[in-house]
Design a protein around this motif. Structure first.
Motif, PDB file in Angstrom:
ATOM      1  N   LEU A  70      22.249 -10.677  48.978  1.00  0.00           N
ATOM      2  CA  LEU A  70      21.974 -10.260  47.606  1.00  0.00           C
ATOM      3  C   LEU A  70      23.101  -9.391  47.050  1.00  0.00           C
ATOM      4  O   LEU A  70      23.492  -9.539  45.889  1.00  0.00           O
ATOM      5  CB  LEU A  70      20.636  -9.515  47.543  1.00  0.00           C
ATOM      6  N   TRP A  71      23.652  -8.488  47.874  1.00  0.00           N
ATOM      7  CA  TRP A  71      24.698  -7.604  47.364  1.00  0.00           C
ATOM      8  C   TRP A  71      25.924  -8.403  46.930  1.00  0.00           C
ATOM      9  O   TRP A  71      26.588  -8.037  45.957  1.00  0.00           O
ATOM     10  CB  TRP A  71      25.072  -6.520  48.386  1.00  0.00           C
ATOM     11  N   VAL A  72      26.222  -9.518  47.611  1.00  0.00           N
ATOM     12  CA  VAL A  72      27.374 -10.346  47.221  1.00  0.00           C
ATOM     13  C   VAL A  72      27.086 -11.018  45.884  1.00  0.00           C
ATOM     14  O   VAL A  72      27.918 -11.001  44.975  1.00  0.00           O
ATOM     15  CB  VAL A  72      27.688 -11.407  48.300  1.00  0.00           C
ATOM     16  N   LEU A  76      29.151 -10.296  42.251  1.00  0.00           N
ATOM     17  CA  LEU A  76      29.915 -11.368  41.619  1.00  0.00           C
ATOM     18  C   LEU A  76      29.306 -11.808  40.293  1.00  0.00           C
ATOM     19  O   LEU A  76      29.801 -12.738  39.663  1.00  0.00           O
ATOM     20  CB  LEU A  76      30.047 -12.558  42.577  1.00  0.00           C
ATOM     21  N   PHE A  77      28.225 -11.165  39.863  1.00  0.00           N
ATOM     22  CA  PHE A  77      27.647 -11.369  38.541  1.00  0.00           C
ATOM     23  C   PHE A  77      27.325 -12.833  38.258  1.00  0.00           C
ATOM     24  O   PHE A  77      27.483 -13.307  37.138  1.00  0.00           O
ATOM     25  CB  PHE A  77      28.595 -10.848  37.456  1.00  0.00           C
ATOM     26  N   GLY A  78      26.938 -13.576  39.279  1.00  0.00           N
ATOM     27  CA  GLY A  78      26.589 -14.976  39.083  1.00  0.00           C
ATOM     28  C   GLY A  78      27.767 -15.920  39.016  1.00  0.00           C
ATOM     29  O   GLY A  78      27.597 -17.114  38.819  1.00  0.00           O
ATOM     30  N   VAL A  79      28.980 -15.403  39.161  1.00  0.00           N
ATOM     31  CA  VAL A  79      30.169 -16.252  39.152  1.00  0.00           C
ATOM     32  C   VAL A  79      30.197 -17.048  40.451  1.00  0.00           C
ATOM     33  O   VAL A  79      29.954 -16.503  41.523  1.00  0.00           O
ATOM     34  CB  VAL A  79      31.453 -15.399  39.025  1.00  0.00           C
ATOM     35  N   ARG A  82      36.151 -18.504  42.846  1.00  0.00           N
ATOM     36  CA  ARG A  82      37.081 -17.402  43.071  1.00  0.00           C
ATOM     37  C   ARG A  82      37.809 -16.995  41.789  1.00  0.00           C
ATOM     38  O   ARG A  82      38.031 -15.821  41.531  1.00  0.00           O
ATOM     39  CB  ARG A  82      38.087 -17.789  44.152  1.00  0.00           C
ATOM     40  N   ALA A  83      38.179 -17.979  40.972  1.00  0.00           N
ATOM     41  CA  ALA A  83      38.920 -17.676  39.742  1.00  0.00           C
ATOM     42  C   ALA A  83      38.089 -16.779  38.815  1.00  0.00           C
ATOM     43  O   ALA A  83      38.602 -15.790  38.276  1.00  0.00           O
ATOM     44  CB  ALA A  83      39.310 -18.973  39.041  1.00  0.00           C
ATOM     45  N   GLY A  84      36.828 -17.111  38.641  1.00  0.00           N
ATOM     46  CA  GLY A  84      35.964 -16.288  37.801  1.00  0.00           C
ATOM     47  C   GLY A  84      35.760 -14.900  38.377  1.00  0.00           C
ATOM     48  O   GLY A  84      35.735 -13.906  37.642  1.00  0.00           O
ATOM     49  N   ALA A  85      35.620 -14.816  39.689  1.00  0.00           N
ATOM     50  CA  ALA A  85      35.439 -13.516  40.336  1.00  0.00           C
ATOM     51  C   ALA A  85      36.692 -12.655  40.178  1.00  0.00           C
ATOM     52  O   ALA A  85      36.600 -11.433  39.994  1.00  0.00           O
ATOM     53  CB  ALA A  85      35.103 -13.700  41.810  1.00  0.00           C
ATOM     54  N   SER A 132      33.787  -2.900  45.404  1.00  0.00           N
ATOM     55  CA  SER A 132      32.662  -3.746  45.804  1.00  0.00           C
ATOM     56  C   SER A 132      32.884  -5.200  45.391  1.00  0.00           C
ATOM     57  O   SER A 132      32.487  -6.117  46.115  1.00  0.00           O
ATOM     58  CB  SER A 132      31.352  -3.208  45.236  1.00  0.00           C
ATOM     59  N   THR A 133      33.531  -5.433  44.259  1.00  0.00           N
ATOM     60  CA  THR A 133      33.832  -6.804  43.851  1.00  0.00           C
ATOM     61  C   THR A 133      34.845  -7.421  44.804  1.00  0.00           C
ATOM     62  O   THR A 133      34.699  -8.582  45.213  1.00  0.00           O
ATOM     63  CB  THR A 133      34.357  -6.840  42.404  1.00  0.00           C
TER      64      THR A 133
END
Length: 148
Positions: A70-72, A76-79, A82-85, A132-133
């Motif tokens: 869940l923390w991941v 990552l806000f639903g992204v 990798r590019a979006g993250a 954290s991101t």
């Protein structure tokens, strides 16, 4: 063990050796990424199609559809790539650098002590968000972006 080209193994013995080596290697790690497994298969002369079929069969049989913790997923806000993250990561880097500076030099009625306190608090928050991101991106790189 030294390389000895005069020793031959039967196909069944070779399978057993590779299976055991995989188990031993996996015991050192929590899991193995599909990229690493694919590289090992190529080195062993196993075709990519055969490996993909085997992975699909094992996943179907075991129901091993492991999801990211869940923390991941939160970091990552639903992204889902990798590019979006990385967009979020660099946004947080800019915020870490820019927001405290802006709070210190912004005109307003706040005293210097208030602006300094706000800058420190925002610096801590944005630094945590950046860290954290980056940690979540590292997790997805190791375990696979398909699990997000």
């Amino acid at each position: 063990m030294n390389e000895d080209s005069t020793v031959f193994l039967s196909v069944e013995a070779a399978r057993e050796v590779l299976a055991r080596a995989t188990v031993l290697d996996a015991a050192r790690h929590e899991s193995i990424s599909l990229v690493r497994l694919r590289d090992a298969a190529q080195e062993a002369g196993i075709g990519v199609d055969a490996l993909d079929r085997a992975v699909a069969e094992v996943i179907e049989r075991s129901g091993d559809q492991e999801r990211a913790p869940l923390w991941v997923r939160r970091k990552l806000f639903g992204v889902v790539d990798r590019a979006g993250a990385m967009v979020f990561y660099w946004l947080f880097v800019l915020m870490t650098l820019g927001v405290p500076v802006y709070l210190l030099v912004a005109p307003g009625r706040a005293t210097l002590a208030q602006r300094l306190t706000a800058a420190i608090v925002m610096g801590i928050i944005t630094t945590y968000m950046t860290w954290s991101t980056a940690r979540a991106i590292r997790w997805a790189d190791r375990h696979g972006w398909d699990k997000i």
